[in-house]
Design an enzyme around this catalytic site. Sequence first.
Site, PDB file in Angstrom:
ATOM      1  N   SER A 255      35.787  42.770  38.658  1.00 53.01           N
ATOM      2  CA  SER A 255      36.069  42.570  37.241  1.00 53.01           C
ATOM      3  C   SER A 255      36.353  43.897  36.567  1.00 53.01           C
ATOM      4  O   SER A 255      36.259  44.951  37.183  1.00 53.01           O
ATOM      5  CB  SER A 255      34.889  41.872  36.571  1.00 53.01           C
ATOM      6  OG  SER A 255      33.794  42.762  36.537  1.00 53.01           O
ATOM      7  N   LYS A 256      36.654  43.822  35.296  1.00 48.88           N
ATOM      8  CA  LYS A 256      37.059  45.018  34.554  1.00 48.88           C
ATOM      9  C   LYS A 256      36.106  46.182  34.730  1.00 48.88           C
ATOM     10  O   LYS A 256      36.518  47.324  34.779  1.00 48.88           O
ATOM     11  CB  LYS A 256      37.177  44.733  33.044  1.00 48.88           C
ATOM     12  CG  LYS A 256      38.131  43.656  32.655  1.00 48.88           C
ATOM     13  CD  LYS A 256      37.471  42.316  32.427  1.00 48.88           C
ATOM     14  CE  LYS A 256      38.024  41.189  33.247  1.00 48.88           C
ATOM     15  NZ  LYS A 256      37.179  40.196  33.763  1.00 48.88           N
TER      16      LYS A 256
END
Length: 491
Positions: A255-256
Site C-alpha cells: 500500500s501507499k
Amino acid sequence: MSEQVRVRFAPSPTGHLHIGGARTALFNYLYARRQKGVLVLRLEDTDAERSTEDSARMILDDMKWLGLDWDEGPKVGGPYGPYRQSERLDLYRAQQERLLETGHAYYCFCPPELLESKRKQAMERGDAQPKYDGTCRTLPMPEARARAAAREPHTLRLKIPDSGSTVIHDRVRGTVVFENKIMDDFILVRTNGLPTYNFAVVADDAAMKITHIIRGDDHLSNTPRQICLYQALGERLPVFAHIPMIMGPDRSRLSKRHGATSVNAYAEDGYLPEAMINYLALLGWAFDDKTTLFTRQALIDKFSLKKVSKNAAIFDPAKLLWMNGVYIRSLSPEEYVKRALAELLKARLLSEPLDEPARAWAEKAALTVKEKIKRLAELPQSMAFYFGEEVECDEAARAKLEQAKEHPEVFKTLHAKMTVLKSFSIQALEALMQELITAADIKFGVLVHPLRAAITGRVNSPGIFEVLELLGQERTIKRLAAGLKSVGIEV
RNA sequence: GUCCCCAUCGUCUAGAGGCCUAGGACAUCGCUCUUUCAAGGCGACGACACGGGUUCGAAUCCCGUUGGGGACGCCA
C-alpha cells in the site's frame, strides 16, 4: 478446445493503476496473447462515491504506458459493450428481475443500521462467521413486491443453499471447497438500486462471455458466492485462476505507506515499461531455473498458468531498479537518446526548439552516461556538469582538487597547453596529457583526478576525455582556471 | 473469532519421490578490470519453518503444530 479464450482485467477507477493491478493485468494480457484470445478491459465503477473520471483516464494511460493493449473495452469498443459498469445498469436490472422470478433472489427490508449492529454483536461475542440472519428470506413474494413498489427502502439478496458445498476448481490453487452454510445471502442490489461488486462482476463476466478469470488471491473467498450466482443465473462457469498477492517488505498488503506503489510513479521516476513488465512477470511466475530477462514476446511465448506460484510475493524495488538498469543499457543508441532527450527537456536542461547541432551535442552527452544510470530520471543530475558555464565542487571533489597543489607546475602547463590546443578532440587531449605525465613522471590519476574535479565538480564522471571534448575548449579552460585558482594556483 | 489460502537463501524463485552436496537472479561482502563512478568478469555468504508418519529413499506425499496472508461490507 476450439473455443476462444476471453479474459478480462476489471479495475475500479479509484486512483492510478497500482503494482498489484498491473501484475494482474499483465497475466491476463499474457494469457490472452499466448492463447490467441481476447483481452477485455472493463471499468468497475459501481461505487459512485469513489470512482472518478480522472482515475479512469489515468488507468487507461498507465495500461498504455505498459503496452498492455486490450482488444475490447473503453476507447476501442467491442461487441459486448459498454465496458464500464455504470453504463450497464439495464443489464443488471434485467438479470435481477430474472433472479427474482426464478426465486433465486429476494427482497430484504432490513435497515443497514440494524444489520451493522447485529454484525458487531456477533463479532464481539466471538461468534463464528457473522452472517445475515435471513429475516427477510421467508417473506411472501407478493407482500415483498408490494412493499418494494411502495418505495420502502430495500436491497436484493441471493438465496444461498443452506446445505451442501461449493467447490472451486482453480487453475493455480487446485480444488478448494467451501461449505455453503458459512455463506451469507449476500446483497446483489443496494438500496440505491446499484448492483454490488459480486453481482456486477458475475453478470458482466457472463454477458461478456469471459472464459477465464485471472485475478488476485484476495478474491478467492468471494468465488463461492459468485459461483452460486452463476448457477442461479444458469450460466456456465468460467475457469478460475487466483494469482498470489503482492506484499510490501513487511509482508502486509502492498500500500501507499510502502512508498511508490503506482505504476505511474515508476514511469515518472524514469523506469522503462519493458523493465516494469519483465519484473512484474517474475512476481509469482517463473519459466525455469535460469531465465530472468524476457522480452515481451518471450513472455507471451512462455507464459502459462501452470507455472504461476501459489505464495504471495514481496515487491522488491531493488531488483526492479537493477533490471531497469539492464534495460537502459540494452537500449539501442537511437532509442536511448530519444528517451534521454525527452527527460532533459522535462528537466528544462534543454529547451525547444532544439537546433541540429544542439541536438547532436545533447545526444552525445547523454550517451556518455548511458552505462551509469539506472533510471532515466537520474539523467539531469548525472549530466548537470555538461550545462552552464561554471561548476560547483562537492566536498569530495574539493579534496581531489586540493591535490593539484602537489604539482602546481603540471597543472599550469596543462592549462597553458589546452588554451593553445588546435583541435580540442579526445585524441589530442589524450596525447597532450600523456605528454605531461611522462614529462613530470607522475601517474595518470594524479593529473586526471584534480582535473575531473575542476571540470565536473565531482569525483566521478564519464570518461574525462569525452567530457572535455563535449564541454569544449572555452568552458574547459575557464573551469580549470577557476578550479586551480580556488586552491591557490594562479594561471 | 470463523472460513479459506500459503510455507525453499534477507528478497523473487527452480524443484512434480532418487538427477539435490538444493540451481538461478536481486541484495550484501570480497577480488578483478579501470583515469573516477558505474557496468562487466570471478568468487563468498546464504534456505527446504517445526514435529510426526508413508517409503528402500521425502524439499517433494499425508497428518498435526507454528508462522504469514486473505475473506467475513448496501468497497472492489
